[in-house]
Design an enzyme around this catalytic site. Structure first.
Site, PDB file in Angstrom:
ATOM      1  CG  ASP A   1      -1.667   1.195   1.469  1.00 17.37           C
ATOM      2  OD1 ASP A   1      -2.346   1.614   0.530  1.00 17.37           O
ATOM      3  OD2 ASP A   1      -1.605   1.761   2.579  1.00 17.37           O
TER       4      ASP A   1
ATOM      5  CG  ASP B   1      -1.444   7.765   0.543  1.00  9.83           C
ATOM      6  OD1 ASP B   1      -0.322   8.137   0.183  1.00  9.83           O
ATOM      7  OD2 ASP B   1      -2.496   8.128   0.000  1.00  9.83           O
TER       8      ASP B   1
HETATM    9  P1  B16 Z   1      -6.533  10.087  -4.287  1.00 13.20           P
HETATM   10  P2  B16 Z   1      -3.675   4.117  -0.261  1.00 13.20           P
HETATM   11  C1  B16 Z   1      -5.514   6.054  -0.441  1.00 13.20           C
HETATM   12  O1  B16 Z   1      -4.216   5.587  -0.663  1.00 13.20           O
HETATM   13  C2  B16 Z   1      -5.575   6.921   0.802  1.00 13.20           C
HETATM   14  O2  B16 Z   1      -5.275   6.156   1.963  1.00 13.20           O
HETATM   15  C3  B16 Z   1      -6.968   7.483   0.943  1.00 13.20           C
HETATM   16  O3  B16 Z   1      -7.035   8.319   2.065  1.00 13.20           O
HETATM   17  C4  B16 Z   1      -7.326   8.279  -0.329  1.00 13.20           C
HETATM   18  O4  B16 Z   1      -8.640   8.773  -0.250  1.00 13.20           O
HETATM   19  C5  B16 Z   1      -7.181   7.354  -1.534  1.00 13.20           C
HETATM   20  O5  B16 Z   1      -5.858   6.837  -1.590  1.00 13.20           O
HETATM   21  C6  B16 Z   1      -7.475   8.058  -2.841  1.00 13.20           C
HETATM   22  O6  B16 Z   1      -6.502   9.032  -3.068  1.00 13.20           O
HETATM   23  O7  B16 Z   1      -7.517  11.148  -3.956  1.00 13.20           O
HETATM   24  O8  B16 Z   1      -5.105  10.571  -4.340  1.00 13.20           O
HETATM   25  O9  B16 Z   1      -6.902   9.308  -5.536  1.00 13.20           O
HETATM   26  O10 B16 Z   1      -3.678   4.046   1.235  1.00 13.20           O
HETATM   27  O11 B16 Z   1      -4.575   3.089  -0.919  1.00 13.20           O
HETATM   28  O12 B16 Z   1      -2.283   4.137  -0.854  1.00 13.20           O
HETATM   29 MG    MG Z   2      -2.948   3.130   3.274  1.00 13.12          MG
END
Ligand code: B16
Ligand code: MG
Length: 213
Positions: free
Chosen positions: A10, A12
């Site tokens: 993953d 974030d």
């Molecule tokens: P975006 P991950 C996720 O990343 C985040 O944890 C989540 O908070 C966010 O809403 C989602 O990506 C979408 O992000 O707006 O940049 O497309 O944890 O799956 O790496």
């Molecule tokens: Mg994450």
């Protein structure tokens, strides 16, 4: 301890931390719309897609919005969020993460990213990992966000490795649900993934990967 050929990370909350930027950008939008939003609500957005995150924020809204308005809100938030992302640099990649990734690669593991974020490639390039991974599956590749296994199955397919031989590292419960739903090994790293009851193992830190793989 686990037999895997590939590790899917993953982004974030595992490789780097952008939740503070998500928070600031969503908070600005919520304040403008007069909707209550705090860090506890922000925790519910981990691993959740942008539009699904907006729906969580709008749960507290007294007003109903059209699909068109919602898409404009999501774009407004994303523009603010990307301004924060532009301030990121290789200094946002910890030494522990970089040395562990290098050691896993030296051991022969294929390494991939499985992220809900549509900004994955921008974030990876800002932290100096733009060309690093063997495969990237992100929010642009999928129609169903975590807890659906689609993003991890997509990463496994890009790597050419069967799901059962992929280990997934996740900080979000939704991510562990996705990994297990896809028939993969689920490794929890903090967040609401830790001790969720579905994981195969709770990592004591990123470097702990080298003790179990
Ligand atoms: P975006 P991950 C996720 O990343 C985040 O944890 C989540 O908070 C966010 O809403 C989602 O990506 C979408 O992000 O707006 O940049 O497309 O944890 O799956 O790496
Ligand atoms: Mg994450």
């Amino acid at each position: 301890m686990f037999t895997a050929k590939a590790v899917i990370f993953d982004l974030d909350g595992v490789i780097c931390f952008t939740d503070k930027y998500h928070y600031l950008a969503w908070k600005k939008l919520a304040d403008r719309l007069g909707i209550y939003f705090d860090e506890q609500i922000n925790n519910r957005l981990r691993g959740v897609s942008r539009m699904a995150s907006l729906e969580i924020i709008l749960e507290r809204s007294e007003k109903e919005y059209t699909q068109e308005e919602k898409e404009a809100f999501a774009e407004e938030k994303n523009n603010d969020y990307r301004e924060y992302l532009m301030t990121m640099s290789p200094a946002d990649l910890s030494e522990e993460v970089k040395t562990t990734l290098d050691a896993l690669r030296a051991k022969g593991y294929l390494l991939a990213i499985g992220s809900s974020s549509k900004n994955t490639k921008l974030i990876l390039s800002k932290i100096g990992l733009g060309e690093y991974f063997d495969a990237i599956a992100d929010g642009n590749d999928i129609t169903h966000s975590k807890p659906d296994p689609e993003v991890f199955l997509c990463a496994a397919a890009k790597l050419g490795v069967p799901a059962a031989e992929c280990a997934v590292v996740e900080d979000a419960l939704a991510g562990i649900q996705a990994a297990k739903g896809g028939g993969m090994i689920g490794l929890a790293l903090g967040g609401d993934a830790e001790n969720c009851g579905l994981e195969d193992y709770d990592l004591k830190g990123f470097g702990d990967l080298l003790n179990i793989l």
